[in-house]
Design an enzyme around this catalytic site. Structure first.
Site, mmCIF file in Angstrom:
data_model
loop_
_atom_site.group_PDB
_atom_site.id
_atom_site.type_symbol
_atom_site.label_atom_id
_atom_site.label_comp_id
_atom_site.label_asym_id
_atom_site.label_seq_id
_atom_site.Cartn_x
_atom_site.Cartn_y
_atom_site.Cartn_z
ATOM 1 C CD GLU A 49 -45.537 -2.760 26.093
ATOM 2 O OE1 GLU A 49 -44.577 -3.280 26.676
ATOM 3 O OE2 GLU A 49 -46.060 -3.238 25.076
ATOM 4 C CB CYS A 68 -39.032 -1.447 29.214
ATOM 5 S SG CYS A 68 -39.298 -1.507 27.468
#
Lengths: 996, 996
Positions: free
Chosen positions: A754, A788
Site C-alpha cells: 500500500e 494515505c
C-alpha cells in the site's frame, strides 16, 4: 372500555373534548391544503419516492437557475420510477419534459417548496419573524423564537450567531412588550412572566463544540453565551437551552448547570432546558436536574419533548454499534413522556413544566395529571411547533391553556434542514398527526395508553430502529470509544497518566517470539513535546534479520500444519488482549505518534477489527470448494506461501502493522515484523500482545533502521512474501528487488504494497457546504494530513469556489492545535523533525508556484514539538507540484473547476488512485463521479478518511498500491496459494454416489 | 390379477414353477452361507461402508503381509464409523486392535475374501477350471470358459493372452470331449453341438485397442484372434465374443463381422457374440446383425445379457457429459431384454439365442415366448454365472432346459475386479437376486411385467443414473468428441482433408482487429512431416507492437465501459464460432502442432470451456458486493486493469491462448495477443474467430519472434498486465522486467505466468498396477510429454519397482508412434527441430548420470519429421539432471523409493510445484500425500494431465507459476482492480431504510 382506570377515564375525557373542538374534518376538498394533503399522503406511501423528494427539497435552495432545478427534479424523481406503486407512478408520468414546460415546472417546484417552507418557518429575518409573532399573539399564542442557521463550523460563524442572539435579546422586548397583554400567555399562576422567550442552541456558539472536551467546550461556549444571558436577564426575557443530538446532551446539561451556578445567574428563574423523553437517560437526568435545582435554590423550567433526532440517533448507533440511546419503539417514548410529565407536575414549584407535543393523548394525560395533582392552571404550559396542528392549538386556547409556539426563522437555505425534519415528522409511520389527520384512526385508538398500545400494536405501524446487525456476516467492527460518556474520558485520562510513568523502559528485538540481545540503542521521543523521551529501543542488525528469517523458515511447517481454526483462535486471542489493553495502547499512540484521542482509539479498534475480520474471513475461505462429478472428487483449497516480511508504517502504528501481520499469520505464514522507526514502542507493545496471546514461535519483531535491515529482508531467497505499507519510492524499490529471482530461490516472491495517494475531493455546485467544508477539513487536516487517504486537493466548482474557500479558511483557523494528549486537540504535531522539514520544504516549493492563502500561526507551540499548522493553497494549477506530489502533511491545494468534466480531469490527473470524494446532491453527478473518478475508495458526501474494516475495504491502484484491499474479501487470497486435488473414485467400474 | 393377458399368464405359470422348484428358504440359519448373507445384507445397507469394503477387497490381493492387510482393513473401515447405522457400527466396533488380534483378523479377512472369490471364480489355473467344469457337468450344466486377466496394456501381455486362449483351444477338447455326453447340454434340437465353449474378450488381444481407429484395431486384433479361431473351428469348439464397455461395442461388432466374412470362417456357425439389452442401441444392432447373418448365409449365436457395466457407463457419460448409452432405469433394460429375446426367438434359425440372466421374470418370459412361437426346446439356451443362483440353475435343468455356466478362471489378483462386479450386482438396489433371496418380495411382484413395474415403482428402489448436472453452477464443460461414434471420425477425416487443401495461405498481423501490412515472412511446417509447408506468416515488427499497444490504449475506455453482460456475450459468441469450426480447428492443431486427434479435440474444447466459464464467472463476480449499514451504502466492485499482453505457448495452441485472451477481454481489458512462433497459424485462426464474432477493435494479433517484439511488449509503460504461459526462463525475465516502474509509468504492472513443471507420480506398493502403468504412460508420453503437466518422474515403491518398470517399458514399446493425423497415433513427433535437438541433448546428458532403460526405435519415421520416441531412465537419483530439469519431451525418470517419506521427499525435491500424482489404495497414504505432496494439481489414482476448466483449475507455484489457477474461481480477480464506493445516505438526520 369498562375496565378503564379513573386516570384513563380522565385522560379520555380531556382527549374527547380536544377532538370535539378540533373538528378533524374541516379541510375543504380541492382547497390547496387538501391538495397538499392528498399529494403528501400519496407520496409518503412510497419510501423510495419520499427519500428522493426530501433530498430534492433539501437541495433546492442552493439551485441557482431554473434549468438546474429542472435537472435535479428530473434526476431525483426520474430514478425512482421503477417499483413505485401505481398512483405515484401516475404522478411522476405527468411531469413535463425539458424546455419551457420544464422551466415552468422548476419554478413551480421552487415556489411550492418555498410555500411549504413558509408554512413551518416564520420568516427569513427578524422583521418577518416579529410580524409572525404578532399574528401568533393575535391567536392568543405565546412564542419562543428559534434561530435557524448553518452548522457552526468556524469561530467567525460562532461570532455571527452570538451577534444574532444578541440582536434578538436587544431588539425583541421593545416591540413585544408594547403589545397588549394576553393574560393566559403573559402570566402564570403567580403573575407576569417574560413575554420574550428565546431558544438557544449551544453548539452554534462554538465551532469546536465537542463532548470529548467538556471543560474546553464549556469555557468557549460560555464566553459567547454569558453576555447574551446577562442582557436577557436584565431585560426580563426568558432563555431556553435547546437540546440537540444525544452525544451533546451531557455537555449541554453541564454548561446549563455551570452557568446557572455562577453568582450572576444564580437567582435567575427565567431559564429553561429541553429534555427529550425518547432518551433512555431522561428519567435519571430529570431526577438529577431536580436535585441540582433544589441545591441552586432557584426554580428553572423544563421543556419536555419527545425528541426530534430519532432517525439520526438510531442510525448513528447502528453505524457505530453503540448502545441505542433512544427508545426504539414509539410507544416507549410516549410512555416515558407521560412518566416524566407526571414527575415534572409533581415538582412544578421547582421545575416549571412546558409540554412540547402534538399528540392529543400525551397532552390529555398532562391535563389529567395536573387535575389529579391539583397543579394550578398556568403553572405549566404547552408548546407546539409553528405551522403545525393549528386546530389543536386553538382547542387548547379554548381550554384556557397557555400555548407557546416554537417559532423558527432564518434563511431558506439552512431552513430546509428544519423543513425536512418537520416533513419527516408529519409523514413518519409513527406520527400522531398522520394517524389523526390523514388516516381513519378512531379516537379511542388515538387516546389509548401507550403501554397498552405496545401489546395491541406490536407488529403494525411501528418503526423499528435500524440495526447494525442487519448487515450480512457475523463480523462486527469494534465500536469506537463513546467519548461523550464520562467514564471513557476518565479511562483515557487515567491511561495517559499511567503510561507517563513508564517512559524509562527499553525495547528489544524478538526472534521466534523470544527477546534477543540488543546492540544499538535509539531514543523514542514525543512529537508533541520533543524534549520528552518515551523510552529506548534497540536497532536490529542484518545478522538478526537473517536469524529471524531462519527462524521463520524453521517454524513454518508446524504453523502451516496447525489447523485453520486454531490459527483463527490465536487471532481472536490477540484481539482480546488488545481489547483488554485498549486504553493503554491508545495512550502510547498519543505519546509516540501524536495521535489525538479519537484517532488513537480508532487505530486500536481497527487493529482489533483486522484480527476478528481476518479470522472469520479465513475460516470461510479455508473450506475447500468441491466440484465433484460422478467418479471424480475435486477439491480446491489454499495453502500458505511461507515466510512473510511485514514492513509497517508509523501513521497507523498498531492497525496496519497488526492487519498485515495477522493476515499473514492466520493464513499460515510465519512473520517477521519490521515496525517503522517512529512507532517502534507501539510495535514493541504489539510484540507484548503476541506474547500475551501465547503465539507459537512463528513471529519475529525487528525494530530497526529501514536502510540497515530492509535489503536483507527483501532480498533473502527464503522470504516468500513481502507486505509493505509506506512510501511509493520504497514500495517500488521493494517490488523491483523482490522480482529478481536468483537461481538459489525456488519461488517467485509476492509483494503486497500500500503506497501513497494524492487524494482529491470534488465539491460540486450543489454540495451541502456545511458537510463539504467539514468533510474536506477533516480529511485534509485530521492527524495533520498524515494518512494515505488524506485529502490534499479540493476541486471546487467555480460557482461556489469563493464561498467554499472562505468558509474553509475560517474553519481551518478555528481548529484547536495542541499536544495530542489534550482531549480538545483537533490537530497535533507531525511525526518528527524530518517530516516537519520535508513538509515545510514542500510548502516553500508550493509557494513558488501557487498562492498560499492560509498558514496557521502556531505561536509558542512551534518550539515545543514538531508542529506544522494547516496550510491552504488556492488557485492551484493541476500540474503544480503542490497538486501532484504527496506531502503527507497538513497542506491542502484548492483548485477551481469549470464543470464536472474539468473536475474529473483534475481529480484523475495524478499518478495515484487511492481515495477520493465527491460532495454533490445531483444524482446524475454522483452517478458519473462514481463511474469516472477512478480511485480505490470513493466517498460520497462524507470525509474521505476513516475506512472501516469490511465496510470499506481499503487500498488503491495506479502507483497507490499493489494488491487487493486490506480489510476486504480478497485480501487473504494474496497470502495463499491455491491447490487442487482430483481423486478418481471409480474403481473396477464402480463409483460411490455423490454426496450432495 | 384377472386382467393379465394370456402371455402374462403363461409367464407367471413358468415363473411360479421355477420358484416352486427353487424353494427360496432353504438357506439354513447359522450356516456359513447364512452368515455371509446376513453380513452382506447388513453391510450393503450402508453405501459408504459398501464402498470402503469393496475397495478393501479390491486392494487385498496385492497386500503382501498380514500387517499391511491389517493396516488397510483398519484404514478403510475405520474412517466410515461416523454416520453408520447401528448394526454396522456394532460390527465395526468388534474389530480387534493391532497386535496378534489384528494379525489374526488380517488373515481371516484375506481368507474370507479368497473364500468369497472362490465362490465366483472357478479356479486360478486351467487345471482347477477343468475340475470345476467337470463338477458343473455332473450337475448337468454346460459351460463357457472365461479368462480373467489384467488389463492388456502391453503387446507382450496381448501375446500372453493369445497364448492362454490358444492353450484352452488346444487343451480343453481332449479332456471335455471324452466325458460322458449330457444330451440336454451337448445337443440342440438338430443334433450335437460343441461342448467346448470359449468366451473371448477382444480388448485383451491388442494393447492399443481403440475405437478411434477401427481399421488399425481390427487389423491388430485379428492378427492374434485368427489362429485361435482356426484352431477352435478345426477342433469343433465354440467361440463367443464377449461384449465390454459401450465405447468398444461398434469396434467389437465390426471385428466380429469382418472375421466371419473371411472365406475361412464364412461357413462356421459355432460363433456367437454377446449383446447387451441395457444399451439403447441394442434393438438396432440386433436388426443389423440379423440382416448381416442372412447375407453371410450361415447362422450365428447371440448371448443376450442385460449388461455388466451399468455403473461404469453412467459414470463415464456423466463425467464426459456424453449421452447416456444405457437405459437409466432398470425396468427399461428388463423390458428391452424381453423385446430382444422375442426378436431372437422369432429368428432362432439365423441367430441361436442364449439368454443370460438370473431374473426369473426374464427367463420365464423367454420360456413363454418360445412356447408361444413354437420354438423347439434346445434351439435356445440359458446362461448363468458361476457361483450364483444355483437353485435357479437346478430348476431350469429340471425343466429340461440347457444351462450353460459362464465360468471364469484366473489369478486372484485380476480376479478381484470380477469379484467386485459380482458383489455389486448382488447387492445393487435393483438386483433381482437381492430382491428374491434377501428381501421379502412376493412372487407376483417379482414376476411383474417390467413395463408395469415402471408405473408401480417409480420412486422406490430404482437406482437413478448419476448425472453430470448434479454439480453446482450452470457451466458445463464442452463434451469431448465421442470418437467411438463413426460420424465423429468421419467429420475429423473430412476436416483433415479440407484443411490439406488450404496449405498455401498467408497470415498477417491484426492491429485493433484490422489486418495490417506484412514485411517478413516465415514458413509454417508440419512437425509430423517436416517437408510439408502449412502456410506463411508475417513476423510483426517492434513498430507494429507499439502500434498495437497504442490501439489497445485508445480502445480501452470504450471497452471498459461496455456493460459486463455485453462483454460476456462476446465470449459466448467466440465459443459458438469455435464450436462451429471445431473440426477445422482440430485439424489445424493436428497439422501445425502434431497433436493426435484426441489431444487436438481436447484443445478446442478447452478453448470453448474458457469462454463459457469466464463469461459465467465474470457475471457472478461483477455484481457489486454490498456492505450497507443504516445511513451508509458500501459497494465493492471490480474494474479492469487496462492493456493486457498475452504471450501464448504452442503446446495448447488454441486453449491457453484463448483462455488468457478471453479472461482479459471479459474483465474489460484490451488485449495484444502474441502467439508462439510454432503455432502461429492456429493463432491466426483464433484471430479469424474473433473477427467472426464481430469483436470491437479491442484486440490485436501479433505473430512474431519473441526476441524481436517481446521486449517492446513487456517494457512498454502503457501495458498494465502481462499474461504469459511458457518457459521458466522467459517467465522470470518478464517478471523481473515488468517490475521495473519507470517514472513515466503511472502504475505497477501485473504479471500472471504459468511456467514449467518437473512433475512426479508416486506409485505406492498397493497401487493398482493396471491403472498406475497406464496413468504414468499417458502422463509421460501423451503429446510426447510436451505439457507443463506431463509426468517426467515416476517415484515407485521399491517392493513393486521392478514389476512396474517392466510393465511400463513394455507398455511404452507398445505405443503407436506415427504422424499425428493417423487416428491410431498414440504419440507423434515433437514440435520442431530445435525441440528435438534440445530433448536429445538432455537425453545424452541424462545418460551420463542415469541408466537409459528404454529408447524407442523409430525406424523410417525418424527422417520424416521431428520424432523422438519414448525414453525411460531407471535408477535415477533425485539430484540427477534428468530428475531436476524440465525436458518438455517424452523422457521419463523412474526412481525407486524406500517408503512414503522417501517418495515424498523426492517428489517435493524440485524447484517446481505444478502437477503430481499418487497411485495408492491405502487411505492413510492418500491422506498423507494429499497433505504433503505440495503441487498445484494433485491427481489421485489417475493420469496427471488433462485438467478440465472449472473441475480442475490449473496452475502451480514455486517456480511453476505466478498467480492463481487458470479455469478456477480466483483467476479473473487477477485481471481487475477492486474499488469501493461509500455513500453517506444520511441527510438532515434522515437515512433511507436499508434494502435487505
Amino acid at each position: 372500555m369498562s375496565s378503564l382506570t379513573v386516570e384513563e377515564e380522565r385522560i379520555r375525557r380531556y382527549g374527547r373534548e380536544i377532538f370535539a373542538r378540533m373538528d378533524r374534518r374541516n379541510i375543504v376538498p380541492f382547497s390547496p391544503a387538501w391538495f397538499d394533503d392528498v399529494l403528501m399522503n400519496t407520496t409518503m406511501q412510497a419510501e423510495k419516492l419520499k427519500v428522493q423528494l426530501f433530498r430534492f427539497i433539501d437541495t433546492l435552495p442552493l439551485l441557482k437557475d431554473s434549468k438546474t432545478v429542472a435537472d435535479h427534479l428530473k434526476e431525483y424523481l426520474g430514478t425512482t420510477e421503477s417499483g413505485l406503486p401505481g398512483i405515484a407512478r401516475h404522478f411522476l408520468n405527468r411531469l413535463p419534459g425539458e424546455g419551457w414546460a420544464g422551466t415552468l415546472l422548476a419554478k413551480t417546484a421552487k415556489n411550492n417548496a418555498e410555500h411549504m417552507a413558509r408554512k413551518f418557518i416564520a420568516g427569513s429575518n427578524v422583521q418577518e419573524a416579529i410580524s409572525a409573532i404578532k399574528q401568533l399573539r393575535n391567536r392568543k399564542y405565546g412564542f419562543t423564537i428559534d434561530l435557524l442557521g448553518e452548522a457552526t463550523i468556524t469561530e467567525a460563524e460562532a461570532d455571527g450567531v452570538q451577534k444574532q442572539y444578541f440582536d434578538l435579546v436587544e431588539g425583541l422586548p421593545g416591540v413585544i412588550n408594547n403589545l397588549p397583554e394576553i393574560p393566559c400567555v403573559d402570566r402564570n399562576h403567580l403573575g407576569p412572566i417574560p413575554r420574550v422567550n428565546i431558544s438557544v442552541k449551544l453548539s452554534s456558539l462554538f465551532s469546536q463544540f465537542d463532548p470529548i472536551d467538556p471543560v474546553g467546550t464549556t469555557r468557549s461556549v460560555l464566553k459567547r453565551l454569558r453576555p447574551i444571558m446577562s442582557k436577557a436577564m436584565s431585560r426580563g426575557e426568558f432563555i431556553n437551552f435547546d437540546m440537540e443530538q444525544y452525544s451533546f446532551k451531557d455537555t449541554t446539561l453541564h454548561i446549563f448547570k455551570t452557568v446557572l451556578e455562577e453568582p450572576e445567574f444564580r437567582n435567575w428563574p427565567h431559564v429553561g432546558i429541553a429534555i427529550q423523553a425518547y432518551l433512555k437517560d431522561t428519567e435519571k437526568d430529570l431526577q438529577e436536574l431536580l436535585e441540582w435545582t433544589r441545591k441552586r435554590g432557584t426554580p428553572i423550567a423544563v421543556r419536555l419533548v419527545k425528541g426530534a433526532y430519532w432517525d439520526y440517533e438510531t442510525v448513528i448507533a447502528a453505524q457505530q454499534d453503540w448502545p441505542v440511546p433512544v427508545w426504539t419503539e414509539k410507544w416507549q417514548s410516549d410512555a416515558c413522556f407521560e412518566r416524566c410529565g407526571r414527575f415534572l407536575l409533581q415538582n412544578y414549584n421547582w421545575i416549571a413544566p412546558a409540554f412540547g407535543s402534538h399528540n392529543v393523548r400525551s397532552i390529555s394525560t398532562m391535563l389529567a395529571v395536573a387535575e389529579e395533582l391539583g397543579v394550578p392552571k398556568g403553572a405549566y404550559e404547552f408548546q407546539m411547533l409553528y405551522g403545525m396542528a393549528d386546530e389543536f392549538k386553538d382547542a387548547m386556547v379554548e381550554l384556557g391553556q397557555r400555548i407557546r409556539i416554537y417559532t423558527p426563522y432564518g434563511q431558506l437555505l439552512p431552513g430546509m434542514a428544519y423543513l425536512v425534519r418537520r416533513l419527516l415528522e408529519n409523514t413518519s409511520n409513527d406520527s400522531f398527526l398522520r394517524a389523526s389527520f390523514r388516516e381513519n384512526t378512531t379516537e379511542d385508538k388515538l387516546l389509548m395508553n401507550p403501554v397498552h398500545k405496545a401489546q395491541a400494536n406490536t407488529t403494525n405501524g411501528t418503526t423499528a430502529a435500524p440495526s447494525h446487525s442487519e448487515k450480512p456476516g457475523k463480523f462486527k467492527n469494534e465500536p469506537l470509544a463513546e467519548y461523550h460518556r464520562e467514564f471513557n474520558r476518565d479511562a483515557m485520562s487515567h491511561a495517559l497518566a499511567e503510561v507517563a510513568k513508564q517512559l524509562d523502559r527499553d525495547y528489544v528485538p524478538f526472534i521466534g517470539g523470544q527477546a534477543v540481545a540488543a546492540e544499538k540503542w535509539q531514543d523514542a521521543t514525543n512529537p508533541s513535546q520533543s524534549s520528552q523521551k518515551l523510552g529506548r529501543w534497540a536497532a536490529s542488525t542484518p545478522k538478526q534479520a537473517e536469524e529471524a528469517i531462519a527462524s521463520a523458515k524453521k517454524n513454518y511447517p508446524a504453523w502451516r500444519d496447525t489447523p485453520a481454526a486454531k490459527r483463527a483462535e490465536y487471532l481472536r486471542k490477540i484481539a482480546d488482549v488488545m481489547r483488554k489493553r485498549r486504553w493503554e495502547l491508545s495512550a502510547w499512540a498519543v505519546y509516540e505518534t501524536a495521535k489525538p484521542w479519537r484517532e488513537a482509539d480508532a487505530d486500536i479498534a481497527e487493529a482489533i477489527d483486522f484480527c476478528d475480520y481476518y479470522a472469520e474471513l479465513f475460516l470461510k475461505m479455508v473450506k475447500p470448494k468441491r466440484m465433484d462429478v460422478p467418479g471424480e472428487e475435486n477439491s480446491y483449497f489454499y495453502e500458505p506461501r511461507g515466510v512473510a516480511v511485514v514492513i509497517a508504517p508509523w501513521n497507523f502504528p498498531l492497525a496496519i502493522m497488526c492487519g498485515m501481520t495477522v493476515a499473514a499469520l492466520v493464513t499460515g505464514n510465519t512473520v517477521i515484523i519490521k515496525p517503522a522507526e517512529q512507532s517502534t514502542i507501539i510495535g514493541a507493545k504489539f510484540a507484548e500482545v503476541l506474547k500475551e496471546a501465547e503465539l507459537p514461535p512463528v513471529w519475529s519483531f525487528l525494530p530497526g533502521i529501514g536502510e540497515e535491515i530492509g535489503p536483507t529482508l527483501v532480498q533473502s531467497p527464503d522470504v516468500d512474501l513481502i507486505v509493505f505499507t509506506g512510501s511509493q519510492q520504497v514500495g517500488l524499490w521493494i517490488n523491483e528487488n523482490a522480482a529478481k529471482t536468483p537461481p538459489v530461490q525456488h519461488h517467485v516472491k509476492r509483494v503486497i504494497a500500500e503506497l501513497g495517494g494524492k487524494n482529491a475531493a470534488i465539491v460540486d455546485a450543489d454540495a451541502d457546504l456545511d458537510e463539504a467544508v467539514k468533510g474536506v477539513l477533516d480529511s485534509a487536516f485530521g492527524y495533520s494530513g498524515q494518512k494515505c487517504s488524506a485529502c490534499s486537493r479540493a476541486i471546487v466548482h467555480e460557482s461556489i469556489h469563493d464561498q467554499f474557500l472562505h468558509r474553509l479558511i475560517e474553519a481551518a483557523k478555528s481548529l484547536t492545535i495542541s499536544p495530542a494528549s489534550d482531549p480538545g486537540c483537533s490537530m497535533g504535531p507531525v511525526i518528527d523533525a524530518d517530516a516537519k522539514k520535508r513538509i515545510l520544504a514542500m510548502i516553500a516549493k508550493g509557494k513558488s508556484q501557487s498562492l498560499l492563502v492560509y498558514a496557521a500561526d502556531l505561536g509558542a507551540l512551534a518550539d515545543q514539538g514538531h508542529y506544522v499548522g494547516p496550510h491552504i493553497f488556492a488557485d492551484v494549477h493541476e500540474t503544480d507540484v503542490i497538486a501532484q506530489e504527496e506531502i503527507f502533511g497538513p497542506v491542502l491545494a484548492v483548485m477551481k473547476a469549470k464543470n464536472l468534466d474539468h473536475a474529473l480531469q483534475i481529480a484523475n490527473g495524478t499518478r495515484y488512485a487511492l481515495t477520493g470524494g465527491i460532495f454533490s446532491r445531483s444524482p446524475s453527478t454522483l452517478e458519473r463521479v462514481k463511474k469516472e473518478f477512478r480511485v480505490g475508495n470513493l466517498y460520497v458526501n462524507r470525509k474521505i478518511t476513516g475506512a472501516l474494516v469490511e465496510r470499506q475495504p481499503f487500498g488503491g491502484f495506479k502507483l497507490s498500491g499493489i494488491g487487493s484491499k486490506a480489510g476486504g474479501p480478497d485480501y487473504l487470497l494474496q497470502f495463499v496459494i491455491p491447490r487442487v486435488i482430483t481423486e478418481n473414485t471409480m474403481r473396477r467400474g464402480f463409483a460411490p454416489t455423490l454426496e450432495s
